[in-house]
Motif scaffolding. Structure first.
Motif, mmCIF file in Angstrom:
data_model
loop_
_atom_site.group_PDB
_atom_site.id
_atom_site.type_symbol
_atom_site.label_atom_id
_atom_site.label_comp_id
_atom_site.label_asym_id
_atom_site.label_seq_id
_atom_site.Cartn_x
_atom_site.Cartn_y
_atom_site.Cartn_z
ATOM 1 N N ALA A 386 -3.564 7.254 4.928
ATOM 2 C CA ALA A 386 -4.257 6.845 5.910
ATOM 3 C C ALA A 386 -4.760 5.518 5.917
ATOM 4 C CB ALA A 386 -5.427 7.746 5.805
ATOM 5 N N GLY A 387 -5.125 4.972 5.102
ATOM 6 C CA GLY A 387 -5.646 3.303 4.755
ATOM 7 C C GLY A 387 -4.710 2.696 5.350
ATOM 8 N N ALA A 388 -3.324 2.891 4.697
ATOM 9 C CA ALA A 388 -2.272 1.978 5.015
ATOM 10 C C ALA A 388 -1.872 2.056 6.574
ATOM 11 C CB ALA A 388 -0.938 2.358 4.384
ATOM 12 N N LEU A 389 -1.877 3.261 7.120
ATOM 13 C CA LEU A 389 -1.732 3.299 8.379
ATOM 14 C C LEU A 389 -2.874 2.702 9.577
ATOM 15 C CD1 LEU A 389 -0.236 7.022 8.736
ATOM 16 C CD2 LEU A 389 1.100 4.792 8.942
ATOM 17 N N ALA A 390 -4.030 2.806 8.931
ATOM 18 C CA ALA A 390 -5.193 2.325 9.548
ATOM 19 C C ALA A 390 -4.949 0.708 9.807
ATOM 20 C CB ALA A 390 -6.191 2.635 9.077
#
Length: 560
Positions: A386-390
């Motif tokens: 989720a952090g990488a995609l955000a």
């Protein structure tokens, strides 16, 4: 919400009736037996209610914790689980003293939905051996154990156990739709037990003998030689206890007006509960979302309800152990099968999947990791992805800006600001991304506005919004509306409408025509609204922007 001791006592009794079969079932599923589940519900339930940070939280054994405990029991035995619970309690108390509770709010909604789905699948699969009436096969992977149980059932079918499990599950699921206020779990268990006794159904194996009371507190289970190897599983249990408890307390806050939990105090209470429960033979505990929801819905207003729940279960332990011991294991399996089904909210999953492709990926990945690995790894994987995609979404924006929640009016003239504030109107401009890392700050600051009748959200500078941001925005608007504050918006970008619509936020923002293209239109609408409610004697003049001649330079309209 004012205190009402009578309603609290009734709510506590209702929750205890709901919690009894769950405590028994989760104790059996964990591998330590039904008595361990009851001990946890009584001891941890009482201590967490007294020392926790939520007035409405109900704690005890949960399905999520059972998922983590099964492989620990397989590797280290019952004494290892008790030691793990003790160490986990120390870790959770340490997290509370380090004031780590606030950081739990940053877990994205897609991760929460993903591991909730994964937990439901694992809980359902864990019940297969008891539902089929076969001995639990060897193994610590739920998929392997389930397959072996099905093979054993095919070789030697036990239709009696299967019928009891499916019957209990059907009564619970159908009854919940027919009369949601009736605790059909206990009704179904009583019916199954009576049928098994009347017709002498030997194939329906009962729980077995239970001690009439709690054992004396003891540390005899601690093996100092094992402590080093138990640190890692204890850290996983502590992380889950903290995470699930804070999520449950957050759910309770969202179901009420005026209730707000203290996350660090909640961790402290849960830590003490997990320190004490193993001394009485109990498994690690967390805040229980389903039981907490029942507590709120039945009118609880203080800690008395959760304490009453623990006290009623204690009376059952001391006075009704012989009756409880006759409950068929298949009936408890049916209770947990129905619980697993009810944990899956199809509408929420569909909304999350439609919000953005990134949210859908994180949800599915977290659910699969929960099923294939374990909960802690699933949450870590979900958070990392989720952090990488955000960050990828933010990197695509033309500029990077923090979300800004200061009052900011067209032209930024102080006289205009004072004029609107005098009229009980405040306008907020949101700059930059509104996603999981910033959304909770938004909720905190926006819902604390005071002496205001209308809030205008200027959203033309929102660069990106994910499902968590949309859900928090919806929650903030609902909280403001409950306080009698109207919320109006201006400048919502076309590309963000799908995300807002998928979680129901857009319909809320459109309520009574409160969405506007520009801020001056929103201000005019706010004044018209206040005039209609009698707050303003007459509408103040609406600033009309001068016509803008087209130029070759692209500048954002400051009125949006």
């Amino acid at each position: 919400m004012g205190r009402n001791p009578r309603r609290d006592l009734l709510a506590g009794l209702t929750v205890a009736i709901v919690a009894l079969p769950l405590a028994l079932g989760f104790g059996v599923s964990s591998g330590l037996g039904a008595e361990a589940g009851l001990a946890t519900a009584v001891v941890a339930g009482a201590l967490a209610a007294l020392f926790g940070g939520s007035n409405l939280q109900v704690s005890g054994p949960t399905g999520a914790m059972t998922v983590v405990l099964v492989p620990i029991v397989a590797q280290y035995g019952p004494s290892g689980v008790l030691t793990v619970g003790l160490i986990a309690g120390v870790i959770v108390v340490g997290l509370a003293l380090a004031r780590a509770g606030r950081y739990m709010a940053y877990i994205p909604a897609s991760v929460v939905e993903g591991f909730t789905l994964g937990i439901a699948l694992v809980i359902g699969l864990q019940q297969v051996p008891n539902a089929l009436g076969v001995a639990k096969p060897e193994g610590d992977r739920v998929l392997v154990v389930t397959w072996r149980a099905v093979e054993e059932f095919v070789r030697s079918p036990n239709l009696t156990a299967l019928a009891l499990a499916l019957g209990v599950a059907a009564i619970m699921l159908i009854g919940a739709r027919w009369r949601p206020t009736i605790p059909f779990s206990i009704v179904a268990v009583i019916v199954a037990t009576v049928v098994a006794q009347l017709f002498h159904l030997d194939a329906a194996k009962p729980i077995g003998e239970l001690p009439a009371g709690l054992p004396a507190p003891s540390l005899d289970f601690v093996d100092l030689s094992q402590l080093g190897s138990l640190i890692t599983p204890a850290a996983a249990v502590a992380a889950l206890a903290a995470l699930e408890s804070l999520l449950s307390a957050q759910v309770a806050d969202g179901m009420t007006v005026g209730q707000k939990h203290d996350p660090d105090r909640e961790l402290f209470g849960q830590g003490l509960a997990n320190l004490a429960a193993p001394l009485f033979g109990g498994v690690p505990a967390t805040g229980a979302i389903a039981r907490t929801a029942v507590n709120v819905r039945t009118g609880a207003s203080s800690r008395l309800a959760a304490l009453t729940h623990a006290a009623v279960l204690a009376v059952i332990v001391f006075a009704a152990a012989p009756l409880v011991s006759k409950i068929p294991l298949a009936a408890l399996a049916g209770v947990l099968l129905a619980t697993a089904v009810r944990m899956v909210e199809v509408g929420s999953l569909r909304a999350m999947a439609k919000a953005t492709r990134s949210d859908a990926v994180v949800l599915v990945l977290t659910a699969v990791a929960t099923l294939a690995l374990d909960l802690v790894y699933a949450v870590i994987i979900g958070m990392v992805v989720a952090g990488a995609l955000a960050l990828r979404a933010v990197a695509k924006q033309a500029h990077i800006a923090e979300v800004d929640f200061r009052p900011d009016l067209p032209g930024a003239h102080s006289d205009e600001e004072h004029a609107l504030l005098a009229e009980h109107i405040v306008a907020y401009r949101i700059d930059g991304p509104l996603f999981f890392a910033a959304a909770h700050r938004f909720l905190l600051e926006l819902t604390e506005v005071a002496d205001v009748r209308v809030v205008i959200l200027r959203m033309s500078r929102v660069t990106t919004i994910d499902a968590t941001g949309a859900l928090v925005l919806k929650d903030a608007v609902e909280k403001l509306n409950r306080r009698g504050i109207a919320v109006m918006t201006s400048g919502i970008q076309p590309g963000q409408r799908q995300t807002l619509e998928s979680v129901g936020a857009l319909d809320l923002l459109r309520l009574d025509g409160r969405e506007y293209a520009t801020t001056p239109e929103a201000i005019a609408g706010a004044r018209a609204h206040l005039q209609g409610t009698g707050v303003l004697a007459a509408p103040a003049p609406v600033p009309v922007p001068a016509p803008v001649q087209p130029t070759r330079t692209t500048v954002e309209d400051p009125a949006r």
